[in-house]
Design a protein around this motif. Structure first.
Motif, mmCIF file in Angstrom:
data_model
loop_
_atom_site.group_PDB
_atom_site.id
_atom_site.type_symbol
_atom_site.label_atom_id
_atom_site.label_comp_id
_atom_site.label_asym_id
_atom_site.label_seq_id
_atom_site.Cartn_x
_atom_site.Cartn_y
_atom_site.Cartn_z
ATOM 1 N N ASP A 93 0.855 -1.145 -0.164
ATOM 2 C CA ASP A 93 0.086 0.176 0.048
ATOM 3 C C ASP A 93 1.083 1.188 0.037
ATOM 4 O O ASP A 93 2.146 1.181 -0.043
ATOM 5 N N ALA A 94 0.361 2.419 0.067
ATOM 6 C CA ALA A 94 0.930 3.800 0.053
ATOM 7 C C ALA A 94 2.161 3.825 1.149
ATOM 8 O O ALA A 94 3.116 4.542 1.434
ATOM 9 N N ASN A 95 1.712 3.059 2.125
ATOM 10 C CA ASN A 95 2.528 3.190 3.479
ATOM 11 C C ASN A 95 3.703 2.118 3.350
ATOM 12 O O ASN A 95 4.598 2.114 4.235
ATOM 13 N N GLY A 96 3.674 1.230 2.563
ATOM 14 C CA GLY A 96 4.686 0.301 2.279
ATOM 15 C C GLY A 96 4.400 -1.163 3.014
ATOM 16 O O GLY A 96 5.222 -2.060 3.014
ATOM 17 N N ALA A 97 3.186 -1.101 3.509
ATOM 18 C CA ALA A 97 2.831 -2.462 4.152
ATOM 19 C C ALA A 97 2.511 -3.453 3.193
ATOM 20 O O ALA A 97 1.954 -3.336 1.923
ATOM 21 N N LEU A 98 3.162 -4.531 3.524
ATOM 22 C CA LEU A 98 2.812 -5.801 2.429
ATOM 23 C C LEU A 98 1.583 -6.290 2.453
ATOM 24 O O LEU A 98 0.547 -6.653 3.541
ATOM 25 N N LEU A 99 0.772 -6.253 1.109
ATOM 26 C CA LEU A 99 -0.512 -6.901 0.723
ATOM 27 C C LEU A 99 -0.397 -8.006 0.183
ATOM 28 O O LEU A 99 -1.417 -8.859 0.319
ATOM 29 N N GLY A 100 0.545 -8.356 -0.635
ATOM 30 C CA GLY A 100 0.609 -9.541 -1.499
ATOM 31 C C GLY A 100 2.009 -9.565 -2.184
ATOM 32 O O GLY A 100 2.845 -8.788 -1.919
ATOM 33 N N ILE A 101 1.885 -10.591 -2.986
ATOM 34 C CA ILE A 101 3.052 -10.634 -4.101
ATOM 35 C C ILE A 101 2.568 -11.160 -5.343
ATOM 36 O O ILE A 101 1.397 -11.852 -5.418
ATOM 37 N N LEU A 102 3.161 -10.557 -6.621
ATOM 38 C CA LEU A 102 2.791 -11.028 -7.783
ATOM 39 C C LEU A 102 3.940 -11.474 -8.478
ATOM 40 O O LEU A 102 5.101 -10.938 -8.514
ATOM 41 N N SER A 103 3.680 -12.748 -8.942
ATOM 42 C CA SER A 103 4.890 -13.765 -9.293
ATOM 43 C C SER A 103 4.617 -14.030 -10.834
ATOM 44 O O SER A 103 3.490 -13.545 -11.303
ATOM 45 N N GLU A 104 5.702 -14.300 -11.620
ATOM 46 C CA GLU A 104 5.530 -14.936 -12.979
ATOM 47 C C GLU A 104 4.406 -15.761 -13.154
ATOM 48 O O GLU A 104 3.693 -16.079 -13.952
ATOM 49 N N ARG A 105 4.513 -16.694 -12.122
ATOM 50 C CA ARG A 105 3.436 -17.835 -11.875
ATOM 51 C C ARG A 105 1.779 -17.382 -11.875
ATOM 52 O O ARG A 105 0.979 -17.960 -12.407
ATOM 53 N N ASP A 106 1.626 -16.270 -11.225
ATOM 54 C CA ASP A 106 0.479 -15.539 -11.132
ATOM 55 C C ASP A 106 -0.152 -15.284 -12.487
ATOM 56 O O ASP A 106 -1.260 -15.238 -13.004
ATOM 57 N N ILE A 107 0.930 -14.690 -13.145
ATOM 58 C CA ILE A 107 0.814 -14.037 -14.658
ATOM 59 C C ILE A 107 0.482 -15.118 -15.342
ATOM 60 O O ILE A 107 -0.443 -14.912 -16.273
ATOM 61 N N VAL A 108 1.217 -16.290 -15.199
ATOM 62 C CA VAL A 108 0.900 -17.421 -16.418
ATOM 63 C C VAL A 108 -0.583 -18.062 -16.119
ATOM 64 O O VAL A 108 -1.109 -18.242 -16.960
ATOM 65 N N ARG A 109 -0.949 -18.209 -14.727
ATOM 66 C CA ARG A 109 -2.106 -18.771 -14.524
ATOM 67 C C ARG A 109 -3.280 -17.524 -15.251
ATOM 68 O O ARG A 109 -4.291 -18.571 -15.864
ATOM 69 N N LYS A 110 -3.120 -16.454 -15.108
ATOM 70 C CA LYS A 110 -4.357 -15.467 -15.454
ATOM 71 C C LYS A 110 -4.285 -15.624 -16.910
ATOM 72 O O LYS A 110 -5.279 -15.483 -17.686
ATOM 73 N N LEU A 111 -2.997 -15.647 -17.442
ATOM 74 C CA LEU A 111 -2.982 -15.828 -19.073
ATOM 75 C C LEU A 111 -3.633 -17.160 -19.625
ATOM 76 O O LEU A 111 -4.425 -17.114 -20.575
ATOM 77 N N ALA A 112 -3.552 -18.203 -18.934
ATOM 78 C CA ALA A 112 -4.361 -19.372 -19.064
ATOM 79 C C ALA A 112 -5.832 -19.387 -19.065
ATOM 80 O O ALA A 112 -6.609 -19.793 -19.866
ATOM 81 N N ASP A 113 -6.125 -18.602 -17.977
ATOM 82 C CA ASP A 113 -7.671 -18.302 -17.682
ATOM 83 C C ASP A 113 -8.210 -17.522 -18.735
ATOM 84 O O ASP A 113 -9.395 -17.328 -18.904
ATOM 85 N N ALA A 114 -7.566 -16.316 -18.956
ATOM 86 C CA ALA A 114 -8.121 -15.244 -19.993
ATOM 87 C C ALA A 114 -7.146 -14.775 -21.033
ATOM 88 O O ALA A 114 -6.493 -13.788 -21.104
ATOM 89 N N PRO A 115 -6.892 -15.781 -22.118
ATOM 90 C CA PRO A 115 -5.952 -15.450 -23.199
ATOM 91 C C PRO A 115 -6.341 -14.309 -23.978
ATOM 92 O O PRO A 115 -7.362 -14.129 -24.204
ATOM 93 N N GLY A 116 -5.241 -13.367 -23.973
ATOM 94 C CA GLY A 116 -5.453 -11.994 -24.737
ATOM 95 C C GLY A 116 -6.144 -11.160 -24.083
ATOM 96 O O GLY A 116 -6.406 -9.932 -24.496
ATOM 97 N N ARG A 117 -6.482 -11.234 -23.005
ATOM 98 C CA ARG A 117 -7.337 -10.227 -21.905
ATOM 99 C C ARG A 117 -6.428 -10.086 -20.667
ATOM 100 O O ARG A 117 -7.195 -9.218 -19.776
ATOM 101 N N THR A 118 -5.451 -10.603 -20.510
ATOM 102 C CA THR A 118 -4.670 -10.732 -19.230
ATOM 103 C C THR A 118 -4.232 -9.110 -18.954
ATOM 104 O O THR A 118 -4.415 -8.649 -17.665
ATOM 105 N N LEU A 119 -3.380 -8.567 -19.613
ATOM 106 C CA LEU A 119 -2.914 -7.301 -19.444
ATOM 107 C C LEU A 119 -3.777 -6.133 -18.965
ATOM 108 O O LEU A 119 -3.298 -5.199 -18.597
#
Length: 173
Positions: free
Chosen positions: A73-99
Motif C-alpha cells: 500500500d502507500a505506506n509500504g505495508a505488505l499486501l501480497g506478491i505478484l509472481s510470474e506464475r500468477d501471471i501465467v495462470r491468468k494468461l491461461a484463464d483469460a488469453p488475450g485479455r490478461t494485461l
C-alpha cells in the motif's frame, strides 16, 4: 657456489610459525541465516500497488529482470506478491485479455514471510514444500528485503566452495 633449497626438518624449530586454521575453526558449524543472503545481495525490493495495471507490473518484471514484485500500500505495508506464475495462470484463464487486469485481481494474498534470523535451511524447506520461489523478509519495522530460492542456493554453493577450500588447506597444510 649457491646453496640449494633444503626443506625444514623436525629438528628445526620455528616459534613464530602461525596457522590460519585450527581444528576448531575447520570443524565449527556456523548456521547460515537469511540476513547472510541479504548482506550479499542487498535489500532492494521492487513493488507495485494493488490498483496498478498488470501491464505496468509486467514491464517492471522485465526491466528489473526479476520474477516477482511485492504488492504494497502507500505506506509500504505488505499486501501480497505478484509472481510470474500468477501471471501465467491468468494468461491461461483469460488469453488475450490478461494485461487489462489490475494487480489486485491476480496477486497472491497469502504470503509466506521470514525474518532475518531464520535459518536458510528452513526457508529453503518452506519454499520447496510450498512450491514458491520468493519470500519477503520482515522484521519489527516491516519489509526489509526479499530472498529467492536462487539466492539461497547460490549462498549455499559459495559456502560449499569455501568449505572445500578449507578442507584442501587442512590437507595441504
Amino acid at each position: 657456489m649457491p646453496e640449494s633449497y633444503q626443506p625444514p626438518l623436525r629438528k628445526d624449530k620455528n616459534p613464530e610459525q602461525t596457522h590460519s586454521q585450527s581444528a576448531e575453526t575447520n570443524l565449527s558449524m556456523q548456521k547460515a541465516v537469511v540476513v547472510d543472503v541479504l548482506k550479499r545481495k542487498g535489500d532492494k525490493v521492487f513493488s507495485v500497488r494493488p490498483q496498478d495495471g498488470l501491464q505496468t507490473a509486467v514491464e517492471s518484471l522485465r526491466d528489473n529482470r526479476i520474477g516477482a514484485l511485492i504488492v504494497s500500500d502507500a505506506n509500504g505495508a505488505l499486501l501480497g506478491i505478484l509472481s510470474e506464475r500468477d501471471i501465467v495462470r491468468k494468461l491461461a484463464d483469460a488469453p488475450g485479455r490478461t494485461l487489462g487486469h489490475k494487480v489486485e485481481d491476480i496477486m497472491t494474498t497469502r504470503v509466506e514471510t521470514c525474518t532475518p534470523d531464520d535459518p536458510l535451511v528452513s526457508v529453503l524447506r518452506r519454499m520447496t514444500e510450498g512450491r514458491f520461489r520468493h519470500m519477503p523478509v520482515m522484521d519489527e519495522t516491516g519489509l526489509i528485503g526479499i530472498v529467492t530460492i536462487g539466492d539461497v542456493v547460490n549462498h549455499r554453493l559459495i559456502e560449499l566452495e569455501h568449505e572445500a577450500l578449507q578442507l584442501k588447506q587442512l590437507i595441504v597444510g
